[in-house]
Write an enzyme that holds these catalytic residues in place. Structure first.
Site, PDB file in Angstrom:
ATOM      1  N   GLY A  93      35.544  42.591  33.953  1.00 18.67           N
ATOM      2  CA  GLY A  93      35.242  43.771  34.581  1.00 18.67           C
ATOM      3  C   GLY A  93      36.078  44.360  35.000  1.00 18.67           C
ATOM      4  O   GLY A  93      37.331  43.723  35.157  1.00 18.67           O
ATOM      5  N   PHE A  94      35.963  45.455  35.852  1.00 17.36           N
ATOM      6  CA  PHE A  94      36.783  46.196  36.417  1.00 17.36           C
ATOM      7  C   PHE A  94      37.572  45.652  37.391  1.00 17.36           C
ATOM      8  O   PHE A  94      38.889  45.154  37.382  1.00 17.36           O
ATOM      9  CB  PHE A  94      36.444  47.321  36.666  1.00 17.36           C
ATOM     10  CG  PHE A  94      36.912  48.445  37.890  1.00 17.36           C
ATOM     11  CD1 PHE A  94      38.495  48.785  38.086  1.00 17.36           C
ATOM     12  CD2 PHE A  94      36.421  48.326  39.244  1.00 17.36           C
ATOM     13  CE1 PHE A  94      38.928  49.347  39.133  1.00 17.36           C
ATOM     14  CE2 PHE A  94      36.795  49.013  40.188  1.00 17.36           C
ATOM     15  CZ  PHE A  94      38.400  49.488  40.056  1.00 17.36           C
ATOM     16  N   TYR A 140      18.705  45.665  43.854  1.00 15.30           N
ATOM     17  CA  TYR A 140      20.235  45.084  43.656  1.00 15.30           C
ATOM     18  C   TYR A 140      20.696  44.576  45.242  1.00 15.30           C
ATOM     19  O   TYR A 140      21.070  43.508  45.283  1.00 15.30           O
ATOM     20  CB  TYR A 140      20.926  46.373  43.420  1.00 15.30           C
ATOM     21  CG  TYR A 140      22.644  45.977  43.263  1.00 15.30           C
ATOM     22  CD1 TYR A 140      22.745  44.959  42.265  1.00 15.30           C
ATOM     23  CD2 TYR A 140      23.400  46.307  44.071  1.00 15.30           C
ATOM     24  CE1 TYR A 140      24.185  44.744  42.015  1.00 15.30           C
ATOM     25  CE2 TYR A 140      24.756  46.274  43.862  1.00 15.30           C
ATOM     26  CZ  TYR A 140      25.088  45.173  42.893  1.00 15.30           C
ATOM     27  OH  TYR A 140      26.628  44.755  42.729  1.00 15.30           O
TER      28      TYR A 140
END
Ligand code: UDP
Length: 321
Positions: free
Chosen positions: A10-11, A149
């Site tokens: 991922g980033f 989330y």
């Protein structure tokens, strides 16, 4: 040290890989490429200290084997971006909880220290600013998908702390605030890559709501430095640390700064939240970290200003990456 990074494609994970390799450590990335990308790691292909496995962090036998070959674990695998969370809540909740259960259980068997990447989202819509690690979490109704989330990541935090308290598994938690920089994709709705891509293409810059909401943006290189520094310590276990910038900007001001920095002809267009996300979507008006704890404990602080961050992201987009 040999580090396992779940979600390493991922980033943030890919920048963490860079940081750890630069410090002379070895890195093994585990990523199922649902939101991560092999492109983020391509530049590390020939690095001797680097390896990766494409699989899910929910896969216990795979995690067990990788944990066995590592000295410590960074657990970053998680659902990413408010857009994805609103669109795929089942996946978000399951991914966030299952991967953390598996990683902590397997790390627990071998007593490998774990860094849990959490999020400022856990503070929810609390208005007691700046947010302190020991402050209350203020989440909205379960009927509003966004809060799933925060709730799932809060549960991850509880679980990591419980492993430390009950089973003496060394764990440390970083609550990452808005993190930006090269390789962040606008695909999952993040504001800076979105604005920069829109401005460079001459498309309208989409400000959600009235743009008065504020955020603090921190460059990913500063964030991963903080994460690596925390894991080099053995006196921070069982603790939670905010990692982010305290420099606030409104989203409307951000849009103007991006427009100016790119000399873009784009108009700034206001898009109602209901249209941008879903009906009844709740955003938080402000989100600022109190970074006293990480400053005092390990001497960490951000080094890059918003203008420098924007210049970096614009340069990357112009280069066509
Ligand atoms: N936002 C926006 N336009 C976009 C994307 C995001 O105005 O194209 C707003 C979003 O509603 C939020 C802020 O920018 O208020 C930051 O959004 P992002 O998804 O980057 O991170 P968040 O703070 O929501 O986790």
């Amino acid at each position: 040290m040999r580090y396992l990074i779940t979600g390493g494609a991922g980033f943030i994970g890919s920048h963490l890989s860079d940081e750890l390799l630069q410090r002379g450590h070895q890195v093994h990335v585990l990523d199922d490429l649902t939101t991560g990308s092999i492109d983020n790691l391509r530049h590390l292909r020939d690095n001797e200290g680097f390896a990766y496995t494409i699989d899910s962090a929910e896969n216990a036998p795979v995690v067990a084997e990788l944990v066995d070959g590592a000295d410590a674990v960074f657990h970053l695998a998680a659902a990413v971006g408010v857009r994805l969370i609103v669109e795929s809540p089942v996946r978000t909740i399951e991914t966030n909880i299952r991967t953390t259960e598996v990683v902590l259980a397997q790390a627990g068997k071998k007593k490998r220290p774990v860094f849990l990447a959490s999020t400022s989202e856990v503070y929810g819509k609390g208005t007691d600013l700046p947010y302190r690690e020991d402050g209350d979490l203020t989440l909205g109704s379960t009927l509003k998908g966004r809060w799933s989330y925060a709730c799932s990541k809060a549960l991850d935090e509880f679980l990591a702390i419980a492993h430390w308290k009950e089973r003496q598994l060394p764990t440390v938690i970083g609550r990452l605030f808005n993190t930006v920089g090269p390789r962040q994709t606008g695909r999952y709705g993040m504001v800076i890559p979105n604005f920069v891509a829109q401005a460079l293409a001459g498309r309208p810059i989409t400000v959600y709501g009235d743009g008065s909401q504020q955020r603090c943006f921190c460059h990913v290189s500063d964030v991963v430095r903080g994460m690596a520094d925390l894991m080099e310590r053995d006196d921070v276990y069982g603790e939670v640390f905010n990692i982010g910038s305290e420099d606030e900007v409104t989203i409307l001001e951000l849009a103007s700064r991006v427009k100016e920095a790119t000399a873009s002809p784009s108009e700034i267009k206001f898009v109602p939240y209901d249209e941008a996300y879903e009906e009844g979507f709740e955003d938080m008006q402000r989100r600022i970290p109190d970074t006293t704890r990480i400053r005092e404990r390990i001497g960490w602080g951000p080094s890059m200003s918003l203008d420098e961050i924007l210049a970096d992201v614009i340069e990357e987009h112009r280069a066509g990456h």
